[in-house]
Design a protein around this motif. Structure first.
Motif, PDB file in Angstrom:
ATOM      1  N   SER A   8       0.865  -1.012   0.419  1.00 44.81           N
ATOM      2  CA  SER A   8       0.225  -0.260   0.440  1.00 44.81           C
ATOM      3  C   SER A   8       0.891   1.161  -0.122  1.00 44.81           C
ATOM      4  O   SER A   8       1.123   2.064   0.822  1.00 44.81           O
ATOM      5  CB  SER A   8      -0.919   0.426   1.135  1.00 44.81           C
ATOM      6  OG  SER A   8      -1.512  -1.304   1.162  1.00 44.81           O
ATOM      7  N   PRO A  11      -1.088   4.845  -0.762  1.00 44.26           N
ATOM      8  CA  PRO A  11      -1.608   5.526   0.621  1.00 44.26           C
ATOM      9  C   PRO A  11      -0.887   5.415   1.557  1.00 44.26           C
ATOM     10  O   PRO A  11      -1.137   6.959   2.276  1.00 44.26           O
ATOM     11  CB  PRO A  11      -2.745   4.293   1.085  1.00 44.26           C
ATOM     12  CG  PRO A  11      -2.895   3.697  -0.340  1.00 44.26           C
ATOM     13  CD  PRO A  11      -1.610   3.855  -0.713  1.00 44.26           C
ATOM     14  N   LYS A  12      -0.103   5.203   2.108  1.00 49.04           N
ATOM     15  CA  LYS A  12       0.751   5.739   2.925  1.00 49.04           C
ATOM     16  C   LYS A  12       1.890   6.250   3.081  1.00 49.04           C
ATOM     17  O   LYS A  12       1.782   7.190   3.863  1.00 49.04           O
ATOM     18  CB  LYS A  12       1.737   4.490   3.110  1.00 49.04           C
ATOM     19  CG  LYS A  12       0.737   2.776   3.985  1.00 49.04           C
ATOM     20  CD  LYS A  12       1.921   1.771   4.009  1.00 49.04           C
ATOM     21  CE  LYS A  12       0.780   0.890   4.748  1.00 49.04           C
ATOM     22  NZ  LYS A  12       1.718  -0.661   4.935  1.00 49.04           N
ATOM     23  N   GLU A  80      -6.351   1.246   2.403  1.00 50.29           N
ATOM     24  CA  GLU A  80      -6.867   1.889   1.605  1.00 50.29           C
ATOM     25  C   GLU A  80      -7.197   3.151   0.900  1.00 50.29           C
ATOM     26  O   GLU A  80      -6.619   4.011   2.672  1.00 50.29           O
ATOM     27  CB  GLU A  80      -8.583   1.299   1.671  1.00 50.29           C
ATOM     28  CG  GLU A  80      -8.609  -0.030   1.539  1.00 50.29           C
ATOM     29  CD  GLU A  80     -10.015  -1.059   1.919  1.00 50.29           C
ATOM     30  OE1 GLU A  80     -11.089   0.768   1.509  1.00 50.29           O
ATOM     31  OE2 GLU A  80     -10.397  -1.962   1.704  1.00 50.29           O
ATOM     32  N   TRP A  81      -7.097   3.622   0.271  1.00 46.80           N
ATOM     33  CA  TRP A  81      -7.004   5.288  -0.470  1.00 46.80           C
ATOM     34  C   TRP A  81      -8.276   5.497   0.634  1.00 46.80           C
ATOM     35  O   TRP A  81      -7.961   7.278   1.389  1.00 46.80           O
ATOM     36  CB  TRP A  81      -7.409   5.692  -1.809  1.00 46.80           C
ATOM     37  CG  TRP A  81      -6.124   5.095  -2.835  1.00 46.80           C
ATOM     38  CD1 TRP A  81      -6.376   4.365  -2.901  1.00 46.80           C
ATOM     39  CD2 TRP A  81      -5.096   5.844  -2.442  1.00 46.80           C
ATOM     40  NE1 TRP A  81      -4.595   4.170  -3.678  1.00 46.80           N
ATOM     41  CE2 TRP A  81      -4.499   5.880  -3.544  1.00 46.80           C
ATOM     42  CE3 TRP A  81      -5.091   7.287  -2.043  1.00 46.80           C
ATOM     43  CZ2 TRP A  81      -2.665   5.744  -4.326  1.00 46.80           C
ATOM     44  CZ3 TRP A  81      -3.585   7.600  -2.453  1.00 46.80           C
ATOM     45  CH2 TRP A  81      -2.722   7.015  -2.894  1.00 46.80           C
ATOM     46  N   SER A  82      -9.560   5.140   0.751  1.00 43.48           N
ATOM     47  CA  SER A  82     -10.246   5.818   1.765  1.00 43.48           C
ATOM     48  C   SER A  82      -9.984   6.337   2.811  1.00 43.48           C
ATOM     49  O   SER A  82      -9.806   6.991   3.553  1.00 43.48           O
ATOM     50  CB  SER A  82     -11.768   5.393   1.976  1.00 43.48           C
ATOM     51  OG  SER A  82     -11.035   3.595   2.337  1.00 43.48           O
ATOM     52  N   ALA A  84      -6.665   6.618   3.966  1.00 45.16           N
ATOM     53  CA  ALA A  84      -6.149   7.283   3.801  1.00 45.16           C
ATOM     54  C   ALA A  84      -6.097   8.275   3.773  1.00 45.16           C
ATOM     55  O   ALA A  84      -5.395   9.141   4.045  1.00 45.16           O
ATOM     56  CB  ALA A  84      -4.662   7.180   2.657  1.00 45.16           C
TER      57      ALA A  84
END
Length: 226
Positions: A8, A11-12, A80-82, A84
């Motif tokens: 990930s 996002p991270k 997940e992007w949400s 992040a």
């Protein structure tokens, strides 16, 4: 959110960038502007105000370093992007709130301030220390697929979350403003009514009876209380 395991990286990286930018903005607000840091310290500003602002920057910077270590070293699950975006916005609010409320406080630095520093480091230990203990335990091949219930997690099923509440309570004390306690209060509610139920559901499905036995004898968030 739970159960996936991948790097990930995107996002991270985004949530870490939000954190770093928020710390930089907080530092600029506290000591920036048209004057250099050296000039600011050379003015007739009250020493207590300078000390409080210095502590606020230090605590924000330490949180950033711990966040990087947890996100890229100890956090094995995917992000997940949400998540992040949500966490990214939240850390901006945290750093901004603490810097503003603490930076506009001209009261003297006293016992409560240093109690706040102590709570901050104790909470940091509970959070990062527990995560590190779990990471080391999980690296043992014989422990693969088993539920971790040792170390600091013996005292609370979510001792890492409790550590965050403690450290931000300490951070709020350092600001010297009652309004700052809204941050740890919101955090405690988010953990209790959102994160913990979601995580417990996942753990129950994955570990079954082992999780049920652990949950029966262990506090959920606050050791020996709840």
């Amino acid at each position: 959110m739970y159960g996936g395991y991948d790097a990930s990286t995107g996002p991270k990286a985004v949530v870490t960038a939000c954190n770093a930018l928020a710390v930089a903005a907080a530092a600029w607000f506290l000591f920036g502007g048209t004057d250099t840091v050296a000039d600011w310290f050379g003015t007739d500003a009250d020493h207590a105000e300078v000390l409080r602002r210095g502590l606020l920057i230090a605590l924000s910077a330490i949180y950033l370093l711990r966040f990087v270590a947890t996100t890229f070293v100890m956090l094995r699950r995917s992000m997940e992007w949400s998540e992040a975006v949500t966490v990214g916005v939240w850390v901006v609010i945290i750093h901004g709130t603490m810097a503003y409320l603490g930076g506009t406080n001209t009261a003297s630095v006293g016992v409560l301030t240093w109690l706040g520093v102590a709570l901050y480091f104790f909470g940091s230990y509970l959070n990062t220390g527990s995560e590190y203990q779990r990471k080391v335990w999980k690296q043992v091949p014989e422990h693969k697929g088993k539920l971790y219930t040792e170390g600091l997690f013996k005292y609370s099923m979510h001792i890492n979350y409790f550590g965050d509440v403690v450290l931000f309570t300490g951070f709020a004390l350092v600001t010297g403003s009652l309004w700052a306690f809204v941050i740890p209060a919101i955090m405690a509610c988010m953990f209790s009514f959102l994160n913990i139920p979601m995580l417990d559901k996942y753990l129950a499905e994955r570990y079954g009876a082992a999780f049920e036995q652990y949950a029966e004898k262990t506090a959920k968030l606050v050791p020996f209380v709840y």
